[in-house]
Design a protein around this motif. Structure first.
Motif, mmCIF file in Angstrom:
data_model
loop_
_atom_site.group_PDB
_atom_site.id
_atom_site.type_symbol
_atom_site.label_atom_id
_atom_site.label_comp_id
_atom_site.label_asym_id
_atom_site.label_seq_id
_atom_site.Cartn_x
_atom_site.Cartn_y
_atom_site.Cartn_z
ATOM 1 N N PRO A 9 0.811 -1.227 0.000
ATOM 2 C CA PRO A 9 0.000 0.000 0.000
ATOM 3 C C PRO A 9 0.838 1.269 0.000
ATOM 4 N N THR A 28 2.014 1.856 -3.688
ATOM 5 C CA THR A 28 0.950 2.390 -4.548
ATOM 6 C C THR A 28 0.575 3.813 -4.142
ATOM 7 N N GLU A 29 0.661 4.113 -2.856
ATOM 8 C CA GLU A 29 0.404 5.490 -2.410
ATOM 9 C C GLU A 29 1.423 6.441 -3.028
ATOM 10 N N TYR A 56 -4.811 0.215 -5.586
ATOM 11 C CA TYR A 56 -4.313 -0.892 -4.766
ATOM 12 C C TYR A 56 -5.511 -1.630 -4.179
ATOM 13 N N TYR A 115 -6.343 -4.983 -1.519
ATOM 14 C CA TYR A 115 -5.917 -6.086 -0.664
ATOM 15 C C TYR A 115 -7.001 -7.145 -0.685
ATOM 16 N N HIS A 162 -3.861 -0.132 7.572
ATOM 17 C CA HIS A 162 -3.181 0.472 6.426
ATOM 18 C C HIS A 162 -3.059 -0.553 5.293
ATOM 19 N N ILE A 163 -2.720 -1.795 5.627
ATOM 20 C CA ILE A 163 -2.554 -2.843 4.606
ATOM 21 C C ILE A 163 -3.906 -3.290 4.065
ATOM 22 N N THR A 167 -6.828 -1.739 4.166
ATOM 23 C CA THR A 167 -7.669 -0.626 3.726
ATOM 24 C C THR A 167 -9.090 -0.803 4.269
#
Length: 408
Positions: free
Chosen positions: A109, A112-113, A119, A121, A188-189, A191
């Motif tokens: 992530p 991609t940010e 992105y 997951y 964060h991973i 989302t």
């Protein structure tokens, strides 16, 4: 259009990504796949015309080693995060989107940010996504206190465990590429918009939650390989056997002996899968046969029952084939799948990871009962097989929405 798929884990983590890669290629997408450098994963990807881009250490030796795979997890995670930031960044710079799966997808992530590309997951089971309706999977590195039973409190502890394991390394790499730190690594991973690649009947997502989950259905890689002549001869030589295998997992002590004795106690023949545990026959009687790599999609429709570890892929394959199941769960999400099989009445959930001949015999009696077979047969027709095509089209649609319009 070019898409990067990233995964790290055993075959159950890799094969669904191969299924998605095949569907993306059918839509004209160029696909790159980052995965562990195990030979069988390269062969899987080669079968759909996609080369494997290796990352990290091979997984099979870790699963077969004397020490549990989680023994060196803190150190291995630091090394893998560094490798991911280097390799995934270089690959993703030429891609239009990235799809990642697995606990170890820490860098994806952030990459991609930084690049400004879509992105996604994906989880293969609902139990690993935060929800008030179920607790998190037990953490082998940081066990939860036994007195904490509230799901919300357990998910808070789960987030703390992720931060302790991955937070320092992740934020150091984010700072090095000009990104601010994150205070919740897990969220964060994942989302707030993760994908769930599980069959809605076998592994439904329960609402309401704070997550906007898209359930695509399981990502199934079609298998057209014929069964070997020797196996076909064995199948034709008597009544349908009971299959037993533990896939990429370590098997319980004496697993082959216990399984064969329990199967024989039911008057059945046994079909033993070597798997990564290297299971073998216990004698030379002709009521047992051992197989290596095999087409489960073809085989499971010809067995009386499937005894297995409870991986998402094996559970789905047996359900699609209408084969009653006995799930002997070992780790992570496998107790969840065992519970689902029992709740749906399509098999039995063995209590605990180490069966005895007696305990497995009892579970087999349930699985081999006529009413269990009837429910498993009826449910087979409800299992979706379009999960990977649905996900491939979803990804293309999301990429189209994110592309800037071109003015005349």
């Amino acid at each position: 259009m070019r898409v990067l798929l990233s995964t790290y884990g055993s075959r159950g983590d890799v094969e669904p990504m191969v299924g998605l890669a095949m569907q993306l290629r059918a839509l004209g997408v160029e696909v790159r796949v980052c995965a562990p450098p195990d030979e069988e994963f390269a062969a899987l990807l080669g079968g759909v015309g996609v080369p494997l881009i290796p990352i990290g250490q091979p997984v099979r030796p870790m699963m077969q080693g004397k020490r549990p795979p989680t023994a060196d997890l803190p150190q291995r995670s630091v090394e893998l995060i560094a490798a991911q930031f280097a390799k995934i960044t270089a690959l993703a710079e030429e891609c239009d989107a990235l799809v990642a799966t697995g606990v170890m997808q820490v860098a994806a992530p952030s990459v991609t940010e930084k690049l400004g590309i879509p992105y996604a997951y994906v989880s293969y089971q609902p139990i690993t996504l935060p929800s008030p309706h179920h607790p998190p999977v037990p953490n082998p590195v940081r066990p939860f206190p036994p007195h904490v039973t509230d799901n919300g409190a357990l998910w808070d502890l789960d987030a703390q465990g992720w931060n302790a394991l991955f937070g320092e390394a992740l934020n150091a790499h984010r700072a090095s590429i000009g990104l601010s730190s994150v205070d919740n690594v897990r969220d964060h991973i994942y989302t707030d918009h993760p994908w769930l690649a599980a069959d809605p009947t076998l592994g439904p997502w329960q609402e309401p939650t704070s997550l906007d989950v898209v359930q695509t259905g399981a990502w199934i890689l079609p298998d057209k390989r014929p069964l070997s002549a020797d196996l076909t001869t064995f199948l034709a030589a008597g009544t349908p056997p009971v299959f037993v295998g533990f896939g990429s997992m370590r098997a319980p002590k004496d697993a082959a002996r216990v399984a064969i004795e329990a199967i024989r106690a039911q008057g059945r023949r046994a079909l033993v899968s070597r798997g990564w545990a290297d299971l073998a026959l216990i004698d030379d009687r002709d009521d047992c046969f051992v197989v290596g790599e095999v087409n489960q999609q073809e085989l499971f429709g010809r067995v009386a029952a499937v005894v297995h570890h409870g991986g998402a892929g094996t559970t789905t394959a047996a359900a699609r084939a209408g084969a009653p199941q006995v799930v002997v769960p070992q780790v992570v999400d496998q107790p969840y799948w065992a519970g689902r099989v029992a709740d749906l009445g399509i098999g039995a959930a063995h209590k605990g990871p180490a069966p005895t001949t007696e305990s497995l015999s009892a579970a087999l009696r349930t699985a081999l009962a006529p009413d269990t077979l009837a429910r498993a047969t009826a449910m087979a027709g409800t299992i979706r097989n379009d999960g990977a095509p649905v996900a491939a089209q979803l990804l293309l649609d999301e990429c189209s929405r994110d592309r800037p319009s071109v003015s005349a």
